[in-house]
Write an enzyme that holds these catalytic residues in place. Structure first.
Site, PDB file in Angstrom:
ATOM      1  N   LYS A  85      79.974  36.446  65.043  1.00 23.75           N
ATOM      2  CA  LYS A  85      81.235  35.750  64.763  1.00 23.75           C
ATOM      3  C   LYS A  85      81.862  36.293  63.464  1.00 23.75           C
ATOM      4  CE  LYS A  85      80.525  33.428  68.531  1.00 23.75           C
ATOM      5  NZ  LYS A  85      79.801  32.197  68.749  1.00 23.75           N
TER       6      LYS A  85
HETATM    7  C1  LIG Z   1      79.080  31.195  69.748  1.00 25.71           C
HETATM    8  C2  LIG Z   1      79.750  30.113  70.548  1.00 25.71           C
HETATM    9  C3  LIG Z   1      79.309  28.774  70.533  1.00 25.71           C
HETATM   10  C4  LIG Z   1      78.012  28.309  69.961  1.00 25.71           C
HETATM   11  O1  LIG Z   1      77.696  28.757  68.747  1.00 25.71           O
HETATM   12  P1  LIG Z   1      76.164  28.933  68.259  1.00 25.71           P
HETATM   13  O2  LIG Z   1      76.328  29.039  66.797  1.00 25.71           O
HETATM   14  O3  LIG Z   1      75.651  30.175  68.903  1.00 25.71           O
HETATM   15  O4  LIG Z   1      75.411  27.719  68.681  1.00 25.71           O
HETATM   16  C5  LIG Z   1      80.100  27.832  71.168  1.00 25.71           C
HETATM   17  N1  LIG Z   1      81.218  28.167  71.830  1.00 25.71           N
HETATM   18  C6  LIG Z   1      81.631  29.444  71.917  1.00 25.71           C
HETATM   19  C7  LIG Z   1      82.893  29.748  72.660  1.00 25.71           C
HETATM   20  C8  LIG Z   1      80.891  30.460  71.295  1.00 25.71           C
HETATM   21  O5  LIG Z   1      81.291  31.734  71.411  1.00 25.71           O
END
Ligand SMILES: *Cc1c(COP(=O)(O)O)cnc(C)c1O
Length: 386
Positions: free
Chosen positions: A185
């Site tokens: 991210k």
């Molecule tokens: C990465 C992601 C999540 C969850 O995040 P984590 O930190 O991996 O638990 C939720 N929704 C979307 C669309 C994501 O890409």
């Protein structure tokens, strides 16, 4: 041989490492001042009143669904094209997701898709800013207002994006916004997440939820406080706390958000230009008018039939040229868990069409222009040959 380019990866610099080292030498490894500092920085970055840092983005979704009051018998609207966690968070609360179709050209759920999925059981809407492009929030919020529904933005892809000039996370058109700090991210805490909101009551509920449902402030207690040690559990919460070590990394990374997003946008512009006029492949576009993407992903749509190769063959051929790719996402109602609960992916033709064509190309701030040109050349060599 040039190095392999994954579809996404973190960018950790020396000052990030120094920040983590300093946190390790400090008095607090968890539940200390680094958490408050990180939450404060996130509030400033997105323009929200409150931020609640949690263990990961999935926990952030769970906390938001809990604070929204979702429970048994309720439904929440979730795009059919998203990561599993958006739907699972609804299930954690005992409620059921009702999936919403997407525009096959761009993968985003539009207000009309949400409207078509409303039922008398609907309690919440969870729009997803897929790949970093904000959805049409104003119309989605207006729809929610007609029935007093909660809006929770899944902005795991959209830290740094703007809608009508306002950062995603400011809560201009929603009750809560969730972020993820997974390494792929925009900024990372290794694992981590947060919810932003302008509602003090929701923020308080989520703060308690991330630590077993405990409350300590005298004004919040049900029974008299019988000493300074006294606390009460009033809800069934979890241990969803972020550590100070992670928060220190997050604060260091957040300072770079502007630079990281700027680089992602420059990479996207280079891809757009390099793929303009290519045969059998096209970018998914910038999405909503008045919105600026944060480009968590750079997704393209291939016409695999015209190319004469399956997606698996194309993925393998790109891999052989040092280019990593990923598919975002398999429609969630297709997952055996959700199919067994009565969801049918055939009810979502837009999601099926989008899924059949999409592929995400490498996108992360450390990519050089030469890397991007190498990806463009590899994609065009394969797509143009069709
Ligand atoms: C990465 C992601 C999540 C969850 O995040 P984590 O930190 O991996 O638990 C939720 N929704 C979307 C669309 C994501 O890409």
């Amino acid at each position: 041989m040039a190095s392999f380019l994954p579809y996404g990866r973190q960018l950790i610099e020396d000052d990030d490492i120094a920040a983590v080292t300093a946190a390790l030498r400090s008095d607090f490894l968890t539940t200390g001042p680094a958490i408050d500092a990180f939450e404060q920085r996130l509030c400033e970055a997105v323009g929200a009143k409150y931020a609640v840092a949690v263990a990961n983005g999935t926990a952030a979704l769970h906390a938001a669904c809990f604070a929204a009051g979702l429970g048994e018998g309720d439904e929440a609207l979730v795009p059919a094209v998203t990561f599993l966690a958006t739907a699972n968070a609804v299930r954690y609360c005992g409620a059921e997701p009702r999936f919403v179709d997407v525009d096959p050209r761009c993968g985003l759920s539009r207000p009309a898709h949400f409207e078509a999925a409303l039922t008398p059981r609907t309690r919440a809407l969870l729009p997803v800013h897929l790949t970093g492009r904000p959805v049409e929030l104003r119309a989605i919020r207006a729809l929610a207002r007609t029935r007093d529904l909660v809006v929770i933005e899944d902005a795991a892809h959209a830290l740094g994006a703007t809608y009508e000039g306002t950062p995603i996370g400011a809560g201009a058109h929603s009750d809560m916004t969730i972020f993820s700090f997974h390494p792929v991210k925009h900024v990372t805490t290794a694992e981590g997440g947060a919810i932003t909101t302008n509602d003090a009551t929701l923020a308080k509920k989520m703060r308690s939820f991330r630590s077993h449902g405990m409350v300590r402030e005298a004004a919040d207690l049900v029974n008299p406080k019988d000493g300074p040690w006294y606390y009460e559990q009033q809800d069934l919460g979890f241990n969803y706390r972020l550590t100070d070590v992670q928060a220190a990394l997050g604060t260091s990374q957040l300072a770079k958000l502007g630079r990281f997003v700027e680089r992602r946008r420059a990479i996207a512009a280079r891809y757009d230009a390099g793929l303009a006029g290519a045969r059998n492949v096209r970018p998914i576009g910038t999405g909503t008018p008045g919105a600026e993407s944060a480009y968590h992903l750079y997704a393209v749509l291939f016409d695999f039939d015209a190319i004469g190769h399956t997606r698996a063959e194309l993925v393998a051929a790109l891999h052989a040229r040092g280019v990593g790719t990923q598919v975002h996402y398999i429609p969630v109602p297709q997952q055996p868990y959700y199919a067994a609960r009565g969801h049918r992916v055939s009810d979502f033709p837009g999601a099926q069409r989008y899924y059949a064509q999409t592929l995400s190309l490498p996108m992360y701030p450390a990519l050089t222009d030469d890397d991007v040109d190498r990806v463009i050349a590899a994609v065009r060599a394969l797509a143009d040959a069709g």
